[in-house]
Design an enzyme around this catalytic site. Structure first.
Site, short mmCIF file in Angstrom:
data_model
loop_
_atom_site.label_atom_id
_atom_site.label_comp_id
_atom_site.label_asym_id
_atom_site.label_seq_id
_atom_site.Cartn_x
_atom_site.Cartn_y
_atom_site.Cartn_z
N ASP A 109 -18.35 -39.89 6.38
CA ASP A 109 -17.63 -39.47 7.19
C ASP A 109 -17.08 -38.24 6.75
O ASP A 109 -16.12 -37.68 7.57
CB ASP A 109 -16.75 -40.43 7.82
CG ASP A 109 -15.69 -40.99 6.95
OD1 ASP A 109 -15.84 -40.72 5.80
OD2 ASP A 109 -14.89 -41.88 7.49
N GLN B 122 -3.54 -15.30 4.24
CA GLN B 122 -2.62 -15.73 5.10
C GLN B 122 -1.22 -15.77 4.73
O GLN B 122 -0.71 -17.07 4.69
CB GLN B 122 -3.16 -16.88 6.00
CG GLN B 122 -4.34 -16.82 6.69
CD GLN B 122 -4.98 -17.91 7.30
OE1 GLN B 122 -3.80 -18.52 8.05
NE2 GLN B 122 -6.18 -18.04 7.45
N ASP C 124 -8.63 0.13 -0.69
CA ASP C 124 -7.52 0.56 0.29
C ASP C 124 -6.23 0.68 -0.29
O ASP C 124 -5.94 0.53 -1.44
CB ASP C 124 -7.74 -0.85 1.32
CG ASP C 124 -7.39 -2.15 0.64
OD1 ASP C 124 -6.72 -1.96 -0.59
OD2 ASP C 124 -8.18 -3.06 0.51
N LYS D 289 -8.94 3.59 4.48
CA LYS D 289 -9.92 2.63 5.47
C LYS D 289 -9.28 2.14 6.57
O LYS D 289 -8.13 2.05 6.85
CB LYS D 289 -10.45 1.37 4.56
CG LYS D 289 -9.69 0.30 4.71
CD LYS D 289 -10.20 -1.10 3.94
CE LYS D 289 -9.14 -2.18 4.07
NZ LYS D 289 -9.78 -3.28 3.47
N THR E 146 -17.47 -10.29 2.21
CA THR E 146 -18.59 -9.84 2.88
C THR E 146 -19.06 -8.45 2.18
O THR E 146 -20.10 -7.75 2.69
CB THR E 146 -18.22 -9.48 4.18
OG1 THR E 146 -17.01 -8.68 4.31
CG2 THR E 146 -17.93 -10.52 5.00
N GLY F 73 -17.88 -5.68 2.56
CA GLY F 73 -17.76 -4.52 3.63
C GLY F 73 -17.07 -3.39 2.98
O GLY F 73 -17.33 -2.27 3.23
#
Length: 309
Positions: free
Chosen positions: A34, A94, A169, A192, A223, A225
């Site tokens: 589970d 976050q 950045d 960016k 990613t 990017g």
């Protein structure tokens, strides 16, 4: 000293234990059908200095919960001190309220670990160094830069006078500045614009890169990017060879495809997470660095000299 590994990255835990010169502690870490985590420590750890190795990389929520269960098992087994070794700290992005009604999840994870019974945290290249302040317990914050710079110098960049360090950045300028100071190279910045979580458009280059080798610096990529968009605009501005140094290569299939088809010659990353591999990716181990830190924490010594390049 006892070193215990979760299931997130056992290979790294074995490298750390090998660096320290001891065997990993015998533990049973299972997942029930589970999805519940089960941990049993099969050796006596009463009064011992326990180090739990568990990067909170994908699957992030499972690995965080498994770490908390391991901490509770160690605490109830009367461990003398529990240090959570978290080479990659999930949820680090976050770290603030940048929109209405959103959580500060990095602080929540810090609270979870402290409540579970962690006495000390050893981590590497946090997304924002201020996350150390989310903990009310000691935090030792290491950097992958010494290991990555050594590999870059030995294998790829011989002429440091022709090198420019580039931040992909504006937010990464401080980290890029540390690399440029260590390498004695100039600094440039790519401005960016991020459209969403997977699509980034590079806008402009601040600094001179024409005819120079460049190395992009970032704390993590998922990613790729940002890296690939930055590499493309640097090539357009006349850069010769493009490398990237990334502390945490949390690479998925999309990132590997993008890097493979990009103008980046080589991505150098550390083995803080198990998915740091792929075409044009060099994974450099930080097992010895973390092992030295573990040994010094155990011996009550300073870890500051591990920052030297």
């Amino acid at each position: 000293m006892k070193i215990i590994s979760g299931t997130a990255h056992r290979e790294l835990a074995e490298r750390i234990a090998q660096s320290v010169g001891i065997q990993l502690t015998d533990v049973t870490v299972n997942t029930f059908p589970d999805g519940e985590s089960f941990v049993k420590i099969n050796e006596n750890i009463r009064g011992r200095d326990v180090f739990l190795i568990q990067p909170t990389c994908p699957p992030t929520n499972h690995n965080i919960m498994e770490l908390c269960v391991m901490v509770d098992a160690a605490r109830r087994a009367s461990a003398g001190r529990i240090t959570a070794v978290i080479p990659f700290f999930g949820y680090a992005r976050q770290d603030r309220k940048d929109q209405p009604r959103v959580p500060i999840t990095a602080k929540l994870v810090a609270n979870l670990l402290t409540a579970a019974g962690v006495d000390r945290v050893l981590t590497m290249d946090l997304h924002a160094a201020q996350i150390q302040g989310f903990f009310d317990i000691p935090v030792d914050h290491l950097y992958a830069a010494p290991v990555l710079i050594r590999h870059l110098r030995e294998h790829y960049v011989k002429d440091l006078n022709n090198l420019v360090v580039v931040s992909p950045d504006v937010g990464g300028v401080k980290m890029a500045r540390a690399y440029s100071d260590a390498l004695g190279a100039e600094l440039a910045i790519v401005a960016k614009h991020r459209f969403n979580a997977t699509h980034v458009e590079a806008m402009n280059v601040i600094g001179e890169v024409e005819g120079r080798d460049v190395v992009l610096i970032d704390d993590m990529t998922e990613t790729a990017g940002t890296l690939c968009a930055a590499a493309n605009i640097l090539k357009e501005r006349g850069a010769q060879r493009v490398f990237a140094c990334v502390s945490h290569g949390v690479l998925g299939d999309m990132a590997r495809d993008r890097i493979s088809g990009s103008s980046i010659e080589r991505v150098l990353t550390s083995d803080t997470v198990p998915m740091a591999h792929g075409p044009k990716v060099d994974c450099v181990s930080v097992g010895d660095l973390l092992g030295h830190a573990v040994q010094r924490i155990h011996d009550g010594e300073s870890v500051s000299s591990l920052f030297d390049i």
